[in-house]
Design a protein around this motif. Structure first.
Motif, PDB file in Angstrom:
ATOM      1  N   ILE A 193      -5.232  17.646  -8.145  1.00  0.00           N
ATOM      2  CA  ILE A 193      -5.101  18.807  -9.037  1.00  0.00           C
ATOM      3  C   ILE A 193      -5.416  18.411 -10.469  1.00  0.00           C
ATOM      4  O   ILE A 193      -6.087  19.146 -11.209  1.00  0.00           O
ATOM      5  CB  ILE A 193      -3.681  19.402  -8.929  1.00  0.00           C
ATOM      6  N   VAL A 194      -4.947  17.232 -10.873  1.00  0.00           N
ATOM      7  CA  VAL A 194      -5.149  16.778 -12.252  1.00  0.00           C
ATOM      8  C   VAL A 194      -6.624  16.526 -12.535  1.00  0.00           C
ATOM      9  O   VAL A 194      -7.163  16.959 -13.559  1.00  0.00           O
ATOM     10  CB  VAL A 194      -4.329  15.502 -12.525  1.00  0.00           C
ATOM     11  N   PHE A 195      -7.312  15.827 -11.622  1.00  0.00           N
ATOM     12  CA  PHE A 195      -8.675  15.388 -11.894  1.00  0.00           C
ATOM     13  C   PHE A 195      -9.744  16.260 -11.243  1.00  0.00           C
ATOM     14  O   PHE A 195     -10.901  16.234 -11.671  1.00  0.00           O
ATOM     15  CB  PHE A 195      -8.863  13.936 -11.423  1.00  0.00           C
ATOM     16  N   GLY A 196      -9.387  16.986 -10.185  1.00  0.00           N
ATOM     17  CA  GLY A 196     -10.391  17.783  -9.493  1.00  0.00           C
ATOM     18  C   GLY A 196     -11.452  16.948  -8.817  1.00  0.00           C
ATOM     19  O   GLY A 196     -12.560  17.413  -8.572  1.00  0.00           O
ATOM     20  N   SER A 197     -11.131  15.684  -8.528  1.00  0.00           N
ATOM     21  CA  SER A 197     -12.102  14.770  -7.924  1.00  0.00           C
ATOM     22  C   SER A 197     -11.381  13.850  -6.959  1.00  0.00           C
ATOM     23  O   SER A 197     -10.359  13.245  -7.310  1.00  0.00           O
ATOM     24  CB  SER A 197     -12.796  13.943  -9.009  1.00  0.00           C
ATOM     25  N   VAL A 198     -11.913  13.738  -5.751  1.00  0.00           N
ATOM     26  CA  VAL A 198     -11.294  12.866  -4.751  1.00  0.00           C
ATOM     27  C   VAL A 198     -11.341  11.414  -5.208  1.00  0.00           C
ATOM     28  O   VAL A 198     -10.372  10.669  -5.095  1.00  0.00           O
ATOM     29  CB  VAL A 198     -11.995  13.025  -3.389  1.00  0.00           C
ATOM     30  N   VAL A 199     -12.485  11.010  -5.743  1.00  0.00           N
ATOM     31  CA  VAL A 199     -12.636   9.616  -6.184  1.00  0.00           C
ATOM     32  C   VAL A 199     -11.637   9.289  -7.283  1.00  0.00           C
ATOM     33  O   VAL A 199     -10.941   8.260  -7.237  1.00  0.00           O
ATOM     34  CB  VAL A 199     -14.079   9.359  -6.669  1.00  0.00           C
ATOM     35  N   MET A 200     -11.556  10.139  -8.288  1.00  0.00           N
ATOM     36  CA  MET A 200     -10.648   9.882  -9.413  1.00  0.00           C
ATOM     37  C   MET A 200      -9.188   9.958  -8.982  1.00  0.00           C
ATOM     38  O   MET A 200      -8.317   9.349  -9.613  1.00  0.00           O
ATOM     39  CB  MET A 200     -10.913  10.891 -10.528  1.00  0.00           C
ATOM     40  N   ALA A 201      -8.894  10.709  -7.932  1.00  0.00           N
ATOM     41  CA  ALA A 201      -7.518  10.796  -7.438  1.00  0.00           C
ATOM     42  C   ALA A 201      -7.139   9.567  -6.627  1.00  0.00           C
ATOM     43  O   ALA A 201      -5.986   9.116  -6.656  1.00  0.00           O
ATOM     44  CB  ALA A 201      -7.346  12.060  -6.590  1.00  0.00           C
ATOM     45  N   VAL A 202      -8.109   9.015  -5.910  1.00  0.00           N
ATOM     46  CA  VAL A 202      -7.820   7.860  -5.059  1.00  0.00           C
ATOM     47  C   VAL A 202      -7.657   6.585  -5.874  1.00  0.00           C
ATOM     48  O   VAL A 202      -6.875   5.702  -5.517  1.00  0.00           O
ATOM     49  CB  VAL A 202      -8.937   7.702  -4.001  1.00  0.00           C
ATOM     50  N   VAL A 203      -8.361   6.477  -6.989  1.00  0.00           N
ATOM     51  CA  VAL A 203      -8.323   5.253  -7.800  1.00  0.00           C
ATOM     52  C   VAL A 203      -6.902   4.874  -8.222  1.00  0.00           C
ATOM     53  O   VAL A 203      -6.472   3.724  -8.022  1.00  0.00           O
ATOM     54  CB  VAL A 203      -9.253   5.380  -9.023  1.00  0.00           C
ATOM     55  N   PRO A 204      -6.109   5.781  -8.835  1.00  0.00           N
ATOM     56  CA  PRO A 204      -4.752   5.390  -9.223  1.00  0.00           C
ATOM     57  C   PRO A 204      -3.902   4.945  -8.038  1.00  0.00           C
ATOM     58  O   PRO A 204      -3.112   3.995  -8.154  1.00  0.00           O
ATOM     59  CB  PRO A 204      -4.175   6.667  -9.854  1.00  0.00           C
ATOM     60  N   LEU A 205      -4.068   5.626  -6.910  1.00  0.00           N
ATOM     61  CA  LEU A 205      -3.272   5.297  -5.735  1.00  0.00           C
ATOM     62  C   LEU A 205      -3.623   3.909  -5.209  1.00  0.00           C
ATOM     63  O   LEU A 205      -2.741   3.106  -4.881  1.00  0.00           O
ATOM     64  CB  LEU A 205      -3.491   6.358  -4.659  1.00  0.00           C
ATOM     65  N   LEU A 206      -4.911   3.609  -5.132  1.00  0.00           N
ATOM     66  CA  LEU A 206      -5.328   2.298  -4.636  1.00  0.00           C
ATOM     67  C   LEU A 206      -4.892   1.180  -5.572  1.00  0.00           C
ATOM     68  O   LEU A 206      -4.455   0.108  -5.129  1.00  0.00           O
ATOM     69  CB  LEU A 206      -6.849   2.272  -4.446  1.00  0.00           C
ATOM     70  N   LEU A 207      -5.007   1.412  -6.870  1.00  0.00           N
ATOM     71  CA  LEU A 207      -4.580   0.382  -7.818  1.00  0.00           C
ATOM     72  C   LEU A 207      -3.074   0.156  -7.739  1.00  0.00           C
ATOM     73  O   LEU A 207      -2.600  -0.985  -7.815  1.00  0.00           O
ATOM     74  CB  LEU A 207      -4.982   0.776  -9.238  1.00  0.00           C
ATOM     75  N   ALA A 208      -2.316   1.239  -7.585  1.00  0.00           N
ATOM     76  CA  ALA A 208      -0.861   1.096  -7.464  1.00  0.00           C
ATOM     77  C   ALA A 208      -0.503   0.318  -6.201  1.00  0.00           C
ATOM     78  O   ALA A 208       0.352  -0.578  -6.229  1.00  0.00           O
ATOM     79  CB  ALA A 208      -0.198   2.469  -7.448  1.00  0.00           C
ATOM     80  N   LEU A 209      -1.150   0.642  -5.096  1.00  0.00           N
ATOM     81  CA  LEU A 209      -0.856  -0.054  -3.839  1.00  0.00           C
ATOM     82  C   LEU A 209      -1.252  -1.522  -3.904  1.00  0.00           C
ATOM     83  O   LEU A 209      -0.544  -2.396  -3.389  1.00  0.00           O
ATOM     84  CB  LEU A 209      -1.569   0.645  -2.679  1.00  0.00           C
ATOM     85  N   SER A 210      -2.380  -1.817  -4.535  1.00  0.00           N
ATOM     86  CA  SER A 210      -2.773  -3.226  -4.665  1.00  0.00           C
ATOM     87  C   SER A 210      -1.808  -3.974  -5.572  1.00  0.00           C
ATOM     88  O   SER A 210      -1.507  -5.154  -5.330  1.00  0.00           O
ATOM     89  CB  SER A 210      -4.207  -3.324  -5.199  1.00  0.00           C
ATOM     90  N   SER A 211      -1.301  -3.308  -6.601  1.00  0.00           N
ATOM     91  CA  SER A 211      -0.297  -3.939  -7.472  1.00  0.00           C
ATOM     92  C   SER A 211       0.985  -4.219  -6.697  1.00  0.00           C
ATOM     93  O   SER A 211       1.626  -5.258  -6.896  1.00  0.00           O
ATOM     94  CB  SER A 211       0.005  -3.037  -8.672  1.00  0.00           C
ATOM     95  N   ILE A 212       1.353  -3.302  -5.825  1.00  0.00           N
ATOM     96  CA  ILE A 212       2.554  -3.495  -5.004  1.00  0.00           C
ATOM     97  C   ILE A 212       2.384  -4.702  -4.092  1.00  0.00           C
ATOM     98  O   ILE A 212       3.285  -5.531  -3.954  1.00  0.00           O
ATOM     99  CB  ILE A 212       2.849  -2.217  -4.197  1.00  0.00           C
ATOM    100  N   VAL A 213       1.208  -4.819  -3.468  1.00  0.00           N
ATOM    101  CA  VAL A 213       0.950  -5.964  -2.567  1.00  0.00           C
ATOM    102  C   VAL A 213       1.046  -7.277  -3.336  1.00  0.00           C
ATOM    103  O   VAL A 213       1.675  -8.243  -2.882  1.00  0.00           O
ATOM    104  CB  VAL A 213      -0.433  -5.819  -1.909  1.00  0.00           C
ATOM    105  N   ALA A 214       0.417  -7.342  -4.517  1.00  0.00           N
ATOM    106  CA  ALA A 214       0.471  -8.561  -5.324  1.00  0.00           C
ATOM    107  C   ALA A 214       1.897  -8.874  -5.747  1.00  0.00           C
ATOM    108  O   ALA A 214       2.327 -10.041  -5.713  1.00  0.00           O
ATOM    109  CB  ALA A 214      -0.426  -8.412  -6.554  1.00  0.00           C
ATOM    110  N   ALA A 215       2.641  -7.846  -6.138  1.00  0.00           N
ATOM    111  CA  ALA A 215       4.018  -8.067  -6.589  1.00  0.00           C
ATOM    112  C   ALA A 215       4.916  -8.537  -5.456  1.00  0.00           C
ATOM    113  O   ALA A 215       5.825  -9.351  -5.674  1.00  0.00           O
ATOM    114  CB  ALA A 215       4.577  -6.782  -7.206  1.00  0.00           C
TER     115      ALA A 215
END
Length: 732
Positions: A193-215
């Motif tokens: 809803i915020v970005f109106g773009s699937v790619v832009m919506a997936v980026v924050p989620l993937l970065l958050a999940l990768s940060s969780i894995v590293a942490a």
């Protein structure tokens, strides 16, 4: 444009594939290091608190420490009539024979019948430390199940701290899996809803999940310094998803704004990324450091659980910040290049952004209109509303959540209820531990017998026969007194107070040279909340110092530092008051699916204050950064406040929705303390984002005017020239 944030973004934007590969290698290295070293779990010794912990240490030195204990309960199967005593005794003998053959078992006691002779109980003591029992209880449960299958007219079931602990862990794991199923799709929809773009919506989620894995990997390494109490991964998931998405969201929104401004072609992708790094990138650094430092104050609690929480929160926050400063600019550079190639086939981004700003601007303008017209009235009404929400804090009842509060969705807890109904004397016990010279063993034993006699005569909560045990070296003696009461009941607490304040000092406590301490279930559940209450003022004081210092450092304003402290306190107490209102009473039980204990978990207030103070800085830094940016460009303070709120309202709202989704999903858990934490954090974020930052903060800043920036003159510190409106500005 030469600060470290911009330099890191510039390098990533110029070498995006290198940055992406480096980030993936970093995540893999963190996880690999964690798996290679393994996690160091907390031991029984790490959980000792207060006088109860001191007594347990004394008992352990004499070899009298509590062992993991399982109890096999034998009753008539439902619908089969009265208990067949002969068959029950045969089953008990079979249980004993099977258990004695297991390497995990230390001893098996003789069967004990209940007072009504409707049940038979077999106590099985396991080897090893009390806290480790749940790791080895499966073998015992398997034997119990086989005996039960061989006697269909009997209900043969097992319960104890190990099996309950195993059941709690399984339920927590199942619940967390469900929260992921809820939180991830809702977060993705919000970003769409915020970005109106699937790619832009997936980026924050993937970065958050990768940060969780590293942490998670880093936390396994860190556990060799700060032992893992079993909650670290839960905290990393809870905080990592919230801040990881938020930081990426702040950065992405600013990058899109700068790209819209540069739609005429004057600035390339790399320049746009650098502008975002110089503004929101710096805000992310300040916010991340604030969350990390605030979380680190939990180390002051001197408690292994909070140390584990602090470690997880600090690590995942810093990793999320690192991802925003390194790999995110690389992703934006790649996406920007893709957007530039497609620009000729699409309507100009400037037109789309303008329409979006007009739509969002109308909503924000409607919200800010009463703030701008009547700041004093808005401030008074909103503050009074928050104070009214905070009033229930005056009646807060903080207790340690005992096993009795665990969800009955755990099969072992249903067995526990039947066991306590048949053997109420097993509900709790007092343990008086004495260490003295070996030659005084008889004297100590005599004093403890006198103590037991007085306790049975003066204390109506004491039941059953006392048990006296002495260590092999005769230096340690332990007295056990049964307390057939709930560990958190007023009768049990009164019994503990009587024992510690009168009976022990008047008997064994009068022996010169003897070291005496009282433990047991009642003492454990009394000492832990008392310990937290003593630590809470210290940690709140540290949080206030951190909030003030970080705000002054970020904005060079003492006034804004004080404002941040006051608003965070107001938000925290209002959230805590709402928590008390909901969970100490019964009216919300059906809505939130819980059974009220009439209290708040001892860990919840401390966790709420620390995490909320850190997360509040996210919104505060982002909002005030926009306001100060406008002021530094020469806009009057009043206009800067309204302009800053208008430009930041959308992203703050989006970030709040993400955080509330994550935290609210934890409110659906079965474990009452986790439910309270999830509810309180969700409520806190809602209040902070939609009341504090939208109503209270702008009203207060409008009333303060130029005083907001004291001691700087007009928001421009000495030696820092005002910047023209077109120039990018660092939020620090």
């Amino acid at each position: 444009m030469t600060n470290p944030t911009v330099r890191m973004a510039r390098h990533s934007a110029r070498h995006p594939w290198q940055a992406l590969i480096a980030w993936l290698l970093f995540v893999a290295l963190c996880l690999g290091a964690g798996l290679a070293l393994g996690s160091r779990p907390a031991t029984t010794e790490d959980f000792r608190i207060g006088e109860a912990g001191r007594a347990e240490a004394l008992a352990a030195e004499g070899g009298l420490q509590q062992k993991p204990l399982e109890r096999v309960l034998i009753t008539a199967a439902p619908g089969t009539g009265p208990l067949d005593r002969a068959e029950a005794e045969a089953a008990a003998r079979e249980i004993g024979a099977r258990m004695r053959q297991l390497p995990e078992v230390l001893s098996v006691a003789a069967p004990v019948a209940d007072a009504d002779r409707t049940a038979l109980r077999v106590d099985v003591t396991m080897r090893g430390a009390e806290f480790d029992g749940k790791k080895h209880v499966d073998a015992l449960l398997a034997q119990t199940a086989e005996v039960g299958a061989a006697h269909p007219r009997l209900r043969v079931e097992e319960v104890g701290s190990p099996s309950i602990g195993k059941g709690v862990d399984k339920l927590r794991g199942d619940d967390l899996s469900r929260t992921e199923i809820i939180a991830l799709p809702v977060t993705l929809i919000t970003l769409l809803i915020v970005f109106g773009s699937v790619v832009m919506a997936v980026v924050p989620l993937l970065l958050a999940l990768s940060s969780i894995v590293a942490a998670v990997g880093l936390s396994m390494v860190a556990s060799h310094v700060f032992p893992d109490a079993g909650v670290g991964t839960n905290v990393i998931l809870l905080i990592g998803l919230a801040v990881g998405v938020d930081y990426t969201l702040f950065y992405l929104k600013r990058e899109r704004e700068e790209r819209a401004r540069a739609a005429g072609g004057r600035l390339g992708t790399q320049a746009v990324v650098e502008l975002a790094a110089a503004t929101s990138g710096r805000a992310v650094v300040v916010s991340g450091l604030a969350v990390a430092v605030s979380s680190a104050t939990l180390y002051l609690a001197d408690d292994v659980i909070f140390s584990s929480i602090a470690t997880g929160a600090v690590l995942v926050t810093l990793v999320a910040v690192l991802s925003s400063l390194t790999v995110l600019p690389a992703v934006l550079a790649l996406l920007g290049a893709r957007a530039e190639r497609r620009r000729s086939r699409r309507k100009p981004a400037r037109d789309r952004a303008a329409r979006t700003r007009r739509t969002g601007g109308r909503i924000t303008a409607a919200v800010l209109r009463p703030v701008a017209a009547h700041p004093a009235v808005t401030l008074a009404v909103s503050t009074l509303a928050l104070l009214a929400l905070a009033l229930p804090v005056l009646s807060i009842n903080i207790t340690e959540m005992s096993r009795e509060t665990h969800s009955r969705a755990i099969p072992a807890m249903r067995t526990y209820d039947r066991l306590m109904a048949a053997y109420p004397e097993l509900k709790a016990m007092h343990q008086v531990v004495v260490r003295a010279d070996a030659e005084r063993s008889a004297e100590v034993a005599g004093a403890l017998r006198a103590l037991a006699d007085r306790a049975r005569a003066e204390d109506p909560a004491i039941g059953g026969a006392p048990v006296l045990r002495t260590s092999a070296d005769h230096r340690t003696t332990l007295l056990e007194l049964a307390v057939p009461r709930s560990v958190n009941s007023p009768e049990a607490r009164a019994s503990l107070d009587l024992l510690r304040d009168r009976l022990v000092p008047g008997t064994v406590g009068a022996l010169t040279g003897a070291e005496v301490a009282v433990t047991g279930e009642v003492a454990r559940y009394a000492d832990y909340p008392a310990h937290q209450k003593r630590k809470l003022p210290i940690i709140i004081g540290a949080l206030l110092v951190v909030t003030f210092g970080m705000t002054v450092w970020a904005f060079r304003s003492v006034v804004l530092g004080l404002v941040g402290v006051v608003l965070n306190l107001l938000s925290a107490f209002a959230s805590l008051g709402l928590l008390v209102l909901v969970f100490q009473h019964k009216w919300a039980e059906g809505i939130l699916d819980f059974t009220s204990t009439g209290s708040i978990g001892s860990r919840v207030p401390l966790f709420l204050f620390v995490i909320l103070f850190g997360l509040s800085m996210d919104y505060q830094v982002f909002v005030i950064s926009r306001i100060r940016e406008a002021r530094l460009s020469g806009v009057p303070t009043r206009q800067a406040v309204l302009q800053g709120l208008s430009s930041s309202a959308g992203v703050v709202t989006s970030a709040a929705v993400v955080m509330v989704t994550v935290f609210a999903s934890f409110a659906a858990l079965h474990l009452i303390e986790m439910k309270q934490i999830g509810f309180s954090l969700a409520a806190a974020v809602l209040l902070d984002a939609f009341v504090i930052r939208v109503l209270v903060l702008p009203s207060l800043m409008l009333l303060l005017g130029e005083a907001n920036w004291w001691p700087a003159r007009g928001a421009v510190p000495s030696g820092e020239p005002a910047r023209p409106k077109s120039a990018p500005v660092s939020v620090g």
